[in-house]
Design a protein around this motif. Structure first.
Motif, PDB file in Angstrom:
ATOM      1  N   GLY A  24       0.769  -1.236   0.000  1.00  0.00           N
ATOM      2  CA  GLY A  24       0.000   0.000   0.000  1.00  0.00           C
ATOM      3  C   GLY A  24       0.802   1.290   0.000  1.00  0.00           C
ATOM      4  N   TRP A  25       2.118   1.193  -0.147  1.00  0.00           N
ATOM      5  CA  TRP A  25       2.965   2.376  -0.171  1.00  0.00           C
ATOM      6  C   TRP A  25       3.017   2.984  -1.566  1.00  0.00           C
ATOM      7  N   SER A  26       3.090   4.296  -1.635  1.00  0.00           N
ATOM      8  CA  SER A  26       3.432   5.005  -2.862  1.00  0.00           C
ATOM      9  C   SER A  26       4.956   5.078  -2.858  1.00  0.00           C
ATOM     10  N   VAL A  27       5.605   4.684  -3.966  1.00  0.00           N
ATOM     11  CA  VAL A  27       7.062   4.524  -3.967  1.00  0.00           C
ATOM     12  C   VAL A  27       7.730   5.386  -5.034  1.00  0.00           C
ATOM     13  N   GLU A  28       8.755   6.114  -4.621  1.00  0.00           N
ATOM     14  CA  GLU A  28       9.669   6.838  -5.509  1.00  0.00           C
ATOM     15  C   GLU A  28      10.998   6.091  -5.476  1.00  0.00           C
ATOM     16  N   VAL A  29      11.806   6.213  -6.524  1.00  0.00           N
ATOM     17  CA  VAL A  29      13.091   5.506  -6.553  1.00  0.00           C
ATOM     18  C   VAL A  29      14.229   6.416  -7.023  1.00  0.00           C
ATOM     19  N   ALA A  30      15.438   6.028  -6.618  1.00  0.00           N
ATOM     20  CA  ALA A  30      16.658   6.652  -7.122  1.00  0.00           C
ATOM     21  C   ALA A  30      17.730   5.578  -7.174  1.00  0.00           C
ATOM     22  N   GLU A  31      18.647   5.723  -8.137  1.00  0.00           N
ATOM     23  CA  GLU A  31      19.700   4.734  -8.338  1.00  0.00           C
ATOM     24  C   GLU A  31      21.001   5.080  -7.635  1.00  0.00           C
ATOM     25  N   ASP A  32      21.130   6.300  -7.137  1.00  0.00           N
ATOM     26  CA  ASP A  32      22.353   6.677  -6.431  1.00  0.00           C
ATOM     27  C   ASP A  32      22.055   7.822  -5.476  1.00  0.00           C
ATOM     28  N   GLY A  33      23.050   8.177  -4.684  1.00  0.00           N
ATOM     29  CA  GLY A  33      22.858   9.189  -3.664  1.00  0.00           C
ATOM     30  C   GLY A  33      22.591  10.579  -4.189  1.00  0.00           C
ATOM     31  N   ILE A  34      23.205  10.933  -5.291  1.00  0.00           N
ATOM     32  CA  ILE A  34      22.990  12.266  -5.857  1.00  0.00           C
ATOM     33  C   ILE A  34      21.548  12.425  -6.309  1.00  0.00           C
ATOM     34  N   ALA A  35      21.036  11.444  -7.029  1.00  0.00           N
ATOM     35  CA  ALA A  35      19.628  11.479  -7.455  1.00  0.00           C
ATOM     36  C   ALA A  35      18.699  11.466  -6.241  1.00  0.00           C
ATOM     37  N   ALA A  36      19.081  10.722  -5.216  1.00  0.00           N
ATOM     38  CA  ALA A  36      18.256  10.625  -4.010  1.00  0.00           C
ATOM     39  C   ALA A  36      18.088  11.993  -3.354  1.00  0.00           C
ATOM     40  N   LEU A  37      19.170  12.712  -3.169  1.00  0.00           N
ATOM     41  CA  LEU A  37      19.082  14.014  -2.509  1.00  0.00           C
ATOM     42  C   LEU A  37      18.222  14.988  -3.296  1.00  0.00           C
TER      43      LEU A  37
END
Length: 115
Positions: A24-37
């Motif tokens: 039931g979670w809405s999920v966002e993704v990133a492949e590395d730390g720079i994209a994550a921030l």
């Protein structure tokens, strides 16, 4: 409930995202730390599932940068890794999961604390 998965391994990332979405979670993704921030600045998640070993900016650096901000201190961060975790990382993380981990353990870790 919004989750953010930061994982460079596509198979692991897909599995975690799939299981969180099923729960039931809405999920966002990133492949590395720079994209994550960059994403965290736009979309403040309820929980982050953060791999420690990634290219460009690793999970330890992301975790330290997050915890240095008011918003980042309020986000629950579940650290995932295939190796050892030092005490400093354990102190900054909400929980630590050692790969391979059980999906049930992941789902328990991401749940908000009950009051």
């Amino acid at each position: 409930m919004r989750a953010f998965v930061v994982e460079d391994d596509p198979d692991q990332r897909d599995l975690v995202c799939h299981e969180l979405e099923r729960a039931g979670w809405s999920v966002e993704v990133a492949e590395d730390g720079i994209a994550a921030l960059g994403t965290i600045r736009r979309v403040i998640p309820d929980v982050i599932v953060l791999d420690l070993r990634m290219p460009n900016l690793d999970g330890v650096q992301v975790l330290k940068l997050l915890r240095s901000t008011d918003v980042g201190r309020r986000i629950r961060v579940i650290v995932t890794t295939g190796g050892e975790v030092d005490e400093a990382v354990r102190a900054l993380a909400t929980a630590v999961l050692i790969k391979p981990f059980k999906i049930a353990d992941l789902l328990r870790a991401v749940e908000p604390p009950t009051t």
